[in-house]
Write a protein that holds these residues in place. Structure first.
Motif, PDB file in Angstrom:
ATOM      1  N   ASN A 245     -83.695  53.463  34.929  1.00 62.13           N
ATOM      2  CA  ASN A 245     -84.656  54.553  34.657  1.00 62.13           C
ATOM      3  C   ASN A 245     -85.906  53.754  33.680  1.00 62.13           C
ATOM      4  N   GLY A 246     -85.394  52.534  33.237  1.00 63.59           N
ATOM      5  CA  GLY A 246     -86.361  51.947  32.320  1.00 63.59           C
ATOM      6  C   GLY A 246     -86.380  52.735  30.977  1.00 63.59           C
ATOM      7  N   SER A 247     -87.660  52.860  30.441  1.00 59.42           N
ATOM      8  CA  SER A 247     -87.905  53.393  29.365  1.00 59.42           C
ATOM      9  C   SER A 247     -88.174  55.005  29.585  1.00 59.42           C
ATOM     10  N   ASN A 248     -88.180  55.472  30.529  1.00 60.38           N
ATOM     11  CA  ASN A 248     -88.485  56.782  31.030  1.00 60.38           C
ATOM     12  C   ASN A 248     -87.374  57.722  30.573  1.00 60.38           C
ATOM     13  N   ASP A 249     -86.223  57.272  30.330  1.00 59.52           N
ATOM     14  CA  ASP A 249     -84.998  58.090  30.029  1.00 59.52           C
ATOM     15  C   ASP A 249     -84.768  58.014  28.595  1.00 59.52           C
ATOM     16  N   GLY A 250     -85.660  59.123  27.849  1.00 61.46           N
ATOM     17  CA  GLY A 250     -85.768  59.224  26.523  1.00 61.46           C
ATOM     18  C   GLY A 250     -86.631  58.321  25.939  1.00 61.46           C
ATOM     19  N   ASN A 251     -87.014  58.320  24.812  1.00 63.14           N
ATOM     20  CA  ASN A 251     -88.174  57.807  24.094  1.00 63.14           C
ATOM     21  C   ASN A 251     -87.690  56.403  23.501  1.00 63.14           C
ATOM     22  N   ALA A 252     -86.704  56.127  23.475  1.00 63.87           N
ATOM     23  CA  ALA A 252     -86.013  54.695  23.113  1.00 63.87           C
ATOM     24  C   ALA A 252     -84.958  54.312  24.254  1.00 63.87           C
ATOM     25  N   VAL A 253     -84.890  53.129  24.616  1.00 62.72           N
ATOM     26  CA  VAL A 253     -83.873  52.915  25.663  1.00 62.72           C
ATOM     27  C   VAL A 253     -83.408  51.558  25.546  1.00 62.72           C
ATOM     28  N   ILE A 254     -81.724  51.712  25.226  1.00 60.86           N
ATOM     29  CA  ILE A 254     -81.022  50.288  25.084  1.00 60.86           C
ATOM     30  C   ILE A 254     -80.801  50.091  26.162  1.00 60.86           C
ATOM     31  N   GLU A 255     -80.857  48.765  26.880  1.00 56.26           N
ATOM     32  CA  GLU A 255     -80.001  48.225  27.904  1.00 56.26           C
ATOM     33  C   GLU A 255     -79.746  46.803  27.678  1.00 56.26           C
ATOM     34  N   GLY A 256     -78.190  46.617  27.581  1.00 60.18           N
ATOM     35  CA  GLY A 256     -77.983  45.347  26.885  1.00 60.18           C
ATOM     36  C   GLY A 256     -77.988  44.991  25.605  1.00 60.18           C
ATOM     37  N   SER A 257     -78.856  43.909  25.493  1.00 62.13           N
ATOM     38  CA  SER A 257     -79.297  43.506  24.100  1.00 62.13           C
ATOM     39  C   SER A 257     -80.647  43.664  23.839  1.00 62.13           C
ATOM     40  N   THR A 258     -81.355  44.498  24.617  1.00 61.96           N
ATOM     41  CA  THR A 258     -82.948  44.842  24.815  1.00 61.96           C
ATOM     42  C   THR A 258     -83.380  46.263  24.290  1.00 61.96           C
ATOM     43  N   LEU A 259     -84.122  46.445  23.342  1.00 62.88           N
ATOM     44  CA  LEU A 259     -84.505  47.936  23.129  1.00 62.88           C
ATOM     45  C   LEU A 259     -85.957  47.877  23.622  1.00 62.88           C
ATOM     46  N   THR A 260     -86.077  48.892  24.248  1.00 67.05           N
ATOM     47  CA  THR A 260     -87.511  49.282  25.079  1.00 67.05           C
ATOM     48  C   THR A 260     -87.995  50.671  24.444  1.00 67.05           C
ATOM     49  N   ILE A 261     -89.430  50.797  24.010  1.00 67.74           N
ATOM     50  CA  ILE A 261     -89.909  52.105  23.668  1.00 67.74           C
ATOM     51  C   ILE A 261     -91.212  52.053  24.196  1.00 67.74           C
ATOM     52  N   GLY A 262     -91.585  52.692  25.260  1.00 70.01           N
ATOM     53  CA  GLY A 262     -92.744  52.761  26.008  1.00 70.01           C
ATOM     54  C   GLY A 262     -93.125  51.147  26.847  1.00 70.01           C
ATOM     55  N   SER A 263     -93.975  50.588  26.424  1.00 69.04           N
ATOM     56  CA  SER A 263     -94.243  49.304  26.860  1.00 69.04           C
ATOM     57  C   SER A 263     -93.868  48.048  25.880  1.00 69.04           C
ATOM     58  N   ASP A 264     -93.348  48.537  25.003  1.00 68.14           N
ATOM     59  CA  ASP A 264     -92.852  47.531  23.807  1.00 68.14           C
ATOM     60  C   ASP A 264     -91.434  47.139  23.991  1.00 68.14           C
TER      61      ASP A 264
END
Length: 454
Positions: A245-264
């Motif tokens: 789902n990438g960063s589309n599943d919620g406003n902030a997404v945590i995958e492993g040791s990476t935090l993604t918000i939008g394109s950041d």
């Protein structure tokens, strides 16, 4: 003067918060005050023309009959029969946080609650705001009583409050930005039920305006339920990605040791803090700051220089090939579960403390069945026997994990050093410190001293 404070005004509980309330009442010009505390009361100098009556000892609640308004300190349980009668007879009860929210000039107020991560998230928000040039101040449960913040209040700054269930329980006004972190079960030695505990937490967002912001952990059911009570239109979620789902599943997404918000993106490897669980706090802090006008990229850049608070999964260095972590602030099983999940090497765990009737079943099962690198457990404090029983039920002996009870932290630490070169020693007690230590800070300081002597 605050028109809601009809005299005589009672102060119920005269610890740090109660003493702060007295100073506030002096500043407000209240002339008739009743101080109530079970313990002996030492009053500071009382201004001329002010009458302060003291009620202490077992019958300290008798002072309620002399009050019209009562300011309840957070540690005083509000649902007592005495307080019920007081209110049924027309008395008014308020609290530090209620008074602060009613009176502050702050341009915005951020409130943070949860079972885990409150202090870290509050300090992260402050760190981001500092780095981005926005004036802010921290208070509440974090160390500075909220009413002390009113002394030099300013419309130019943002107030950030760490709020416990005790402080939230009777609240009828919510902060502009409410952050609800992971909520589980805590303080059942004070709250009557889990439901009461979680209901108290919900007051953080229950009374928000439509224009407010609610930040919450989407994948934690109790937290999401609390957030659902917020009328705020702006709801910002932290969720966990599944790689699809990438960063589309919620406003902030945590995958492993990476935090993604939008394109950041923020990589934990670029940060000074350790522990994957800190990404939850970082995500929440960043989303809260976006509601205050901070860009995500700027918040992420600021978080790279953030250093953990003392005794919160604090890395103390490596000696004789052994890494040391001081997590004395972990006074709940959830905190220890999170901390041990970050261990990479074989590790020895120092566990146990004073009794708060927490359930150690889940902790024991996770330690035995999901922490294959756990090799030793040294148990201390009043909970040691009960924890050992739960560990045995979970199969600690069959897993080959060495367990033993020790009368002191010093002896537990000495045993933990047997993890040897290439291992880690972590003190993450899952319990409060009372009994062996005055508080978690003293416990942490003793651990630091022991590390320094290795």
């Amino acid at each position: 003067m605050n028109n809601n404070l009809v005299s005589p005004v009672g102060i119920l509980g005269f610890g740090v918060e109660g003493q702060s309330t007295l100073r506030y009442l002096f500043r407000e010009g209240v002339k008739d005050i009743v101080v109530m505390d079970k313990n002996p009361v030492n009053l500071p100098e009382v201004p001329a023309g002010v009458n302060v009556k003291v009620c202490s000892g077992e019958s300290y609640m008798d002072g309620l009959k002399d009050c019209v308004t009562v300011v309840r300190s957070a540690g005083v349980y509000p649902m007592s029969q005495e307080l019920f009668k007081f209110q049924m007879n027309g008395g008014m009860m308020t609290s530090q946080i209620q008074l602060f929210l009613e009176q502050t000039k702050s341009c915005k107020v951020v409130g943070v609650t949860g079972t885990l991560g409150k202090g870290s998230t509050v300090s992260m928000i402050s760190h981001i705001l500092d780095k981005c040039g926005k004036a802010n101040i921290i208070g509440g449960n974090f160390g500075v009583p909220a009413l002390d913040l009113l002394e030099d209040d300013s419309a130019d700054r943002i107030s950030i409050l760490e709020l416990s269930s005790f402080q939230l329980m009777t609240l009828s006004k919510s902060p502009d930005v409410g952050v609800v972190l992971r909520v589980s079960t805590e303080h059942l030695d004070w709250h009557k039920t889990v439901e009461e505990y979680r209901d108290a937490k919900a007051n953080l967002v229950r009374w928000q305006k439509n224009s407010g912001t609610c930040v919450y952990l989407k994948d934690a059911e109790p937290t999401a339920k609390i957030a659902s009570e917020s009328p705020a239109r702006n709801k910002l979620a932290v969720s966990f990605g599944d790689g699809e789902n990438g960063s589309n599943d919620g406003n902030a997404v945590i995958e492993g040791s990476t935090l993604t918000i939008g394109s950041d993106k923020l990589f934990l490897s670029d940060c000074k803090v350790r522990g994957i669980y800190q990404l939850e706090n970082m995500a929440a802090a960043t989303l809260a700051c976006t509601a205050l006008g901070i860009k995500v990229a700027d918040a992420f850049e600021a978080l790279k220089s953030y250093e953990t608070l003392p005794f919160r999964m604090e890395f103390k260095g490596e000696k004789k090939g052994i890494e040391f972590y001081n997590d004395s602030y972990a006074t709940r099983p959830d905190a220890t579960i999170a901390a041990t999940g970050s261990m990479k090497r074989p590790f020895a765990l120092i566990l146990g403390g004073s009794e708060k009737n927490a359930d150690f079943t889940e902790l024991s099962n996770i330690l035995v069945k999901e922490r294959p690198n756990l090799k030793r457990v040294a148990l201390i404090g009043a909970t040691a026997e009960r924890m050992l029983d739960d560990l045995k039920k979970a199969g600690v002996d069959e897993a080959g994990i060495k367990t033993a009870i020790f009368p002191t932290l010093e002896e537990a630490f000495a045993d933990s050093l047997n993890i040897g070169e290439g291992g880690t020693v972590i003190m993450s007690p899952a319990c409060a410190s009372f009994g062996l230590f005055k508080n978690y800070k003293v416990r942490g300081q003793v651990f630091d001293k022991l590390v320094s002597e290795v």
